[in-house]
Design a protein around this motif. Sequence first.
Motif, PDB file in Angstrom:
ATOM      1  N   HIS A 478       0.853  -1.186   0.000  1.00  0.00           N
ATOM      2  CA  HIS A 478       0.000   0.000   0.000  1.00  0.00           C
ATOM      3  C   HIS A 478       0.892   1.240   0.000  1.00  0.00           C
ATOM      4  O   HIS A 478       1.786   1.374   0.833  1.00  0.00           O
ATOM      5  CB  HIS A 478      -0.906   0.009   1.230  1.00  0.00           C
ATOM      6  N   THR A 479       0.630   2.128  -0.934  1.00  0.00           N
ATOM      7  CA  THR A 479       1.465   3.324  -1.086  1.00  0.00           C
ATOM      8  C   THR A 479       0.580   4.558  -1.141  1.00  0.00           C
ATOM      9  O   THR A 479      -0.493   4.546  -1.770  1.00  0.00           O
ATOM     10  CB  THR A 479       2.301   3.249  -2.378  1.00  0.00           C
ATOM     11  N   PHE A 511       5.379  14.064  -0.042  1.00  0.00           N
ATOM     12  CA  PHE A 511       5.809  13.023   0.891  1.00  0.00           C
ATOM     13  C   PHE A 511       5.244  11.691   0.419  1.00  0.00           C
ATOM     14  O   PHE A 511       4.105  11.590  -0.029  1.00  0.00           O
ATOM     15  CB  PHE A 511       5.443  13.347   2.345  1.00  0.00           C
ATOM     16  N   LEU A 512       6.115  10.695   0.470  1.00  0.00           N
ATOM     17  CA  LEU A 512       5.818   9.356  -0.023  1.00  0.00           C
ATOM     18  C   LEU A 512       5.862   8.393   1.155  1.00  0.00           C
ATOM     19  O   LEU A 512       6.801   8.427   1.955  1.00  0.00           O
ATOM     20  CB  LEU A 512       6.848   8.956  -1.081  1.00  0.00           C
ATOM     21  N   SER A 513       4.854   7.522   1.263  1.00  0.00           N
ATOM     22  CA  SER A 513       4.785   6.624   2.419  1.00  0.00           C
ATOM     23  C   SER A 513       4.217   5.270   2.023  1.00  0.00           C
ATOM     24  O   SER A 513       3.366   5.171   1.123  1.00  0.00           O
ATOM     25  CB  SER A 513       3.914   7.245   3.518  1.00  0.00           C
ATOM     26  N   ASP A 514       4.732   4.218   2.716  1.00  0.00           N
ATOM     27  CA  ASP A 514       4.139   2.884   2.573  1.00  0.00           C
ATOM     28  C   ASP A 514       3.329   2.538   3.821  1.00  0.00           C
ATOM     29  O   ASP A 514       3.095   1.371   4.111  1.00  0.00           O
ATOM     30  CB  ASP A 514       5.223   1.831   2.327  1.00  0.00           C
ATOM     31  N   TYR A 515       2.905   3.570   4.552  1.00  0.00           N
ATOM     32  CA  TYR A 515       2.120   3.478   5.782  1.00  0.00           C
ATOM     33  C   TYR A 515       2.956   2.953   6.963  1.00  0.00           C
ATOM     34  O   TYR A 515       2.417   2.717   8.037  1.00  0.00           O
ATOM     35  CB  TYR A 515       0.866   2.634   5.593  1.00  0.00           C
ATOM     36  N   GLN A 516       4.265   2.798   6.746  1.00  0.00           N
ATOM     37  CA  GLN A 516       5.183   2.470   7.838  1.00  0.00           C
ATOM     38  C   GLN A 516       6.334   3.477   7.889  1.00  0.00           C
ATOM     39  O   GLN A 516       6.732   3.930   8.946  1.00  0.00           O
ATOM     40  CB  GLN A 516       5.749   1.055   7.663  1.00  0.00           C
ATOM     41  N   ARG A 517       6.840   3.810   6.712  1.00  0.00           N
ATOM     42  CA  ARG A 517       7.916   4.780   6.589  1.00  0.00           C
ATOM     43  C   ARG A 517       7.444   5.959   5.749  1.00  0.00           C
ATOM     44  O   ARG A 517       6.588   5.796   4.875  1.00  0.00           O
ATOM     45  CB  ARG A 517       9.151   4.132   5.944  1.00  0.00           C
ATOM     46  N   VAL A 518       8.025   7.132   5.996  1.00  0.00           N
ATOM     47  CA  VAL A 518       7.660   8.351   5.274  1.00  0.00           C
ATOM     48  C   VAL A 518       8.920   9.053   4.800  1.00  0.00           C
ATOM     49  O   VAL A 518       9.891   9.191   5.569  1.00  0.00           O
ATOM     50  CB  VAL A 518       6.837   9.318   6.157  1.00  0.00           C
ATOM     51  N   GLY A 574      13.689   4.064  -5.710  1.00  0.00           N
ATOM     52  CA  GLY A 574      13.020   4.856  -4.685  1.00  0.00           C
ATOM     53  C   GLY A 574      11.607   4.429  -4.369  1.00  0.00           C
ATOM     54  O   GLY A 574      10.949   5.031  -3.518  1.00  0.00           O
ATOM     55  N   HIS A 575      11.109   3.384  -5.019  1.00  0.00           N
ATOM     56  CA  HIS A 575       9.732   2.956  -4.789  1.00  0.00           C
ATOM     57  C   HIS A 575       9.597   2.093  -3.530  1.00  0.00           C
ATOM     58  O   HIS A 575       8.565   2.119  -2.871  1.00  0.00           O
ATOM     59  CB  HIS A 575       9.206   2.189  -6.015  1.00  0.00           C
ATOM     60  N   ASP A 576      10.610   1.344  -3.226  1.00  0.00           N
ATOM     61  CA  ASP A 576      10.600   0.522  -2.017  1.00  0.00           C
ATOM     62  C   ASP A 576      11.334   1.293  -0.919  1.00  0.00           C
ATOM     63  O   ASP A 576      12.564   1.453  -0.958  1.00  0.00           O
ATOM     64  CB  ASP A 576      11.284  -0.817  -2.292  1.00  0.00           C
ATOM     65  N   LEU A 577      10.598   1.766   0.081  1.00  0.00           N
ATOM     66  CA  LEU A 577      11.186   2.616   1.108  1.00  0.00           C
ATOM     67  C   LEU A 577      12.010   1.836   2.128  1.00  0.00           C
ATOM     68  O   LEU A 577      12.660   2.428   3.003  1.00  0.00           O
ATOM     69  CB  LEU A 577      10.085   3.402   1.828  1.00  0.00           C
ATOM     70  N   SER A 578      12.011   0.513   2.027  1.00  0.00           N
ATOM     71  CA  SER A 578      12.750  -0.302   2.997  1.00  0.00           C
ATOM     72  C   SER A 578      14.171  -0.591   2.552  1.00  0.00           C
ATOM     73  O   SER A 578      14.960  -1.143   3.323  1.00  0.00           O
ATOM     74  CB  SER A 578      12.010  -1.622   3.250  1.00  0.00           C
ATOM     75  N   VAL A 579      14.511  -0.258   1.303  1.00  0.00           N
ATOM     76  CA  VAL A 579      15.854  -0.522   0.791  1.00  0.00           C
ATOM     77  C   VAL A 579      16.429   0.746   0.174  1.00  0.00           C
ATOM     78  O   VAL A 579      15.700   1.683  -0.155  1.00  0.00           O
ATOM     79  CB  VAL A 579      15.842  -1.654  -0.271  1.00  0.00           C
TER      80      VAL A 579
END
Length: 676
Positions: A478-479, A511-518, A574-579
């Motif tokens: 979810h983005t 601001f871009l978020s995956d509902y865990q990171r921003v 930049g689409h995956d905020l975890s890496v």
Amino acid sequence: MNTSKRLLLLFLMTLMLSAGLFAQRADDILSADLPIAYGEASFRTRILDRTGGERSPVGLVLSGGSARAFAHIGVLRYLEEEGIVPDFIISNSMGSIVGLLYSAGLSPDQIYSAVTGVSIQTLFDLGLPLNGGLLDPSRFLSHLASVLGDDLDLSELSIPIIVVAEDLVTKRQVLISEGDFYTVLKASFALPVYFSPVEFRGHLLVDGGITNLVPVNLAFEYADSVIVSTTFYDLDTLDLKNPLTILNVTLDIGKRRTGVEELKANLDEVIWIRNGVEDVSFMEFSRVQYLAEKGYESARSQAERLAALPKCNCWPSLVDRRGDLQVKLEASQNRYELYEHVTMHAPFSLLGPTLSSEGKKSLTDDFSLGLGYQYSTGDFTVKTNLGGIFSLSSSDTFSALPVLTAKVDYHLFSHMRTSAYTSLLYDAKSQRPLLSLGAAVEGRLSTLSDQLRLSLSQSVEHLSHFDSASTYQYWGGHTIIATTEAEAVLTLRQEQDWRLGLSTLSLSYQFLSDYQRVRSFLSFRTENEVWYEPMGFYGRVEGWGRFAPDGKGNVPLFSFDGFRTAAATIKAQGHDLSVSTNSANHLVGLNLTVGWRPVSFSPSIGESLIFKNSSVAIYCDLLFGSIPSKVNVSLGLELHTDISFLGIRTLPFTIYGGWDQAAAGFVWGLSFTLAL
């Protein structure tokens, strides 16, 4: 009475009844050449009121001719310069648009402004011919109603007018000089198949120009002095083996022949203004300025005969009326120019084919094709679409999915617009639904004589996506992305050969978020175009950049950035905020285009599909701050054309292909620059 006598009596009664029905049907057939008139007595009285019985009336006949009929604007402009205002008007087909607006009080310049101050193509909607026509003119009528008012009757117009139409029910000509203004106007140009027939007092009316382009005889029933302005059709470059062209020319044969017969019968008595626009295609609405200028020149060629006509003594009342209309016209155009929006003066609904893209979105890149429904009332519009959604760029991202979309727009005041949309897709590969939705609010303001437009907007987008889905494959889970943007658009009015095109500058915070990171980003974008008008050469420069204030690199690339590539490493950056795969805190692009747009090149298919603004260009896209190299290059060829249906609805279409350095291979794509 025996059985044989009963049978004989029944036979005689049946015979008498059949004879009566046959006689009645014969009477109906033999009355087909007798017109049906509404308001004729009042029409004569109003003419008498204008002349006071002291002089012979001056009549003006405005012929049909589709887009060519806008030449009548130039004719009216010249007549007024000579102090001539007709005492009545006879018109049909597209000539009735000019005639009715003039009769309602608009000056020739105001009529010109009313039809050129808006984009005609935005005022007609393409739909299924459920009521007999492909195009719906509701927005066009609402545009005029914003100037003239909602309630207007032909019997109340400043200049008496008769609109000639044809009735599908009685098969007779109908002459209308009273009744609802907008109903009669819609009927006047209801060209069969293109527009639906119009109900009027038990009739089903279509364009009167299909049987007689120039109804001259009718004018001589009310006056001895008659001016006739014609816009015949004589284009010699037509493909007479094209089915659509054959249909158009076949219709033209009959209406031209009847009009010419009436014109020749009165040629010694009429003042014939033969407008020099006969080589203009029937739906070239983009040439209003040219048509009006040719009309003025054609009228001036009859200066000597026109000078002998009586001058009008009605100027004081015209000046007052036109002053009031000018205020409304300017207010209407000010409302329109910001969003190309028209407030609907009556509820409007339409079912028809749709082909649209979501416009400038960050998370999705596709367009939908299907069957859509739209409903508009006042400043509120809702659209739904059921069909397929497609992504047509390099083969590794091609997809086609069933989709249900919906969008709601509401124009608040004249400077603000709010909207919300949603798309529900089904991905066959993952056997799961995908959800895309968003909302936006925008405010716009024009300044510097409407040459500079300033806007401030806030938008939010959400995408629910699954890693196993092939669509939107560079997003997962979810983005959500929120964007605040300020934009300036400069459009200069220039007459020189070298011209500066549309210039834009925008600054945004996201601001871009995956509902865990921003993460947040600062962006800019600028675009400029220059072209050489005489030869059609042009150049376009687009520069853009995105920066990461947090210093964590991995700046994302979005589809609307315009860098044409098939490289997964770049498209996913930049689409995956975890890496983190790229330490650069910036992503800067430069898109260069040099091309040629042939002057006066507008081929058509049966004059229904017109190809305009066609161009061929070389493009070079540069990308700095991405991987796999410091500078990535995409170089190729771009073809563009605007596919116009009847000169009204337009589909901007671009196809490109070239070499992509990052992917070390070929990149291609199609795009349709429409808004849902």
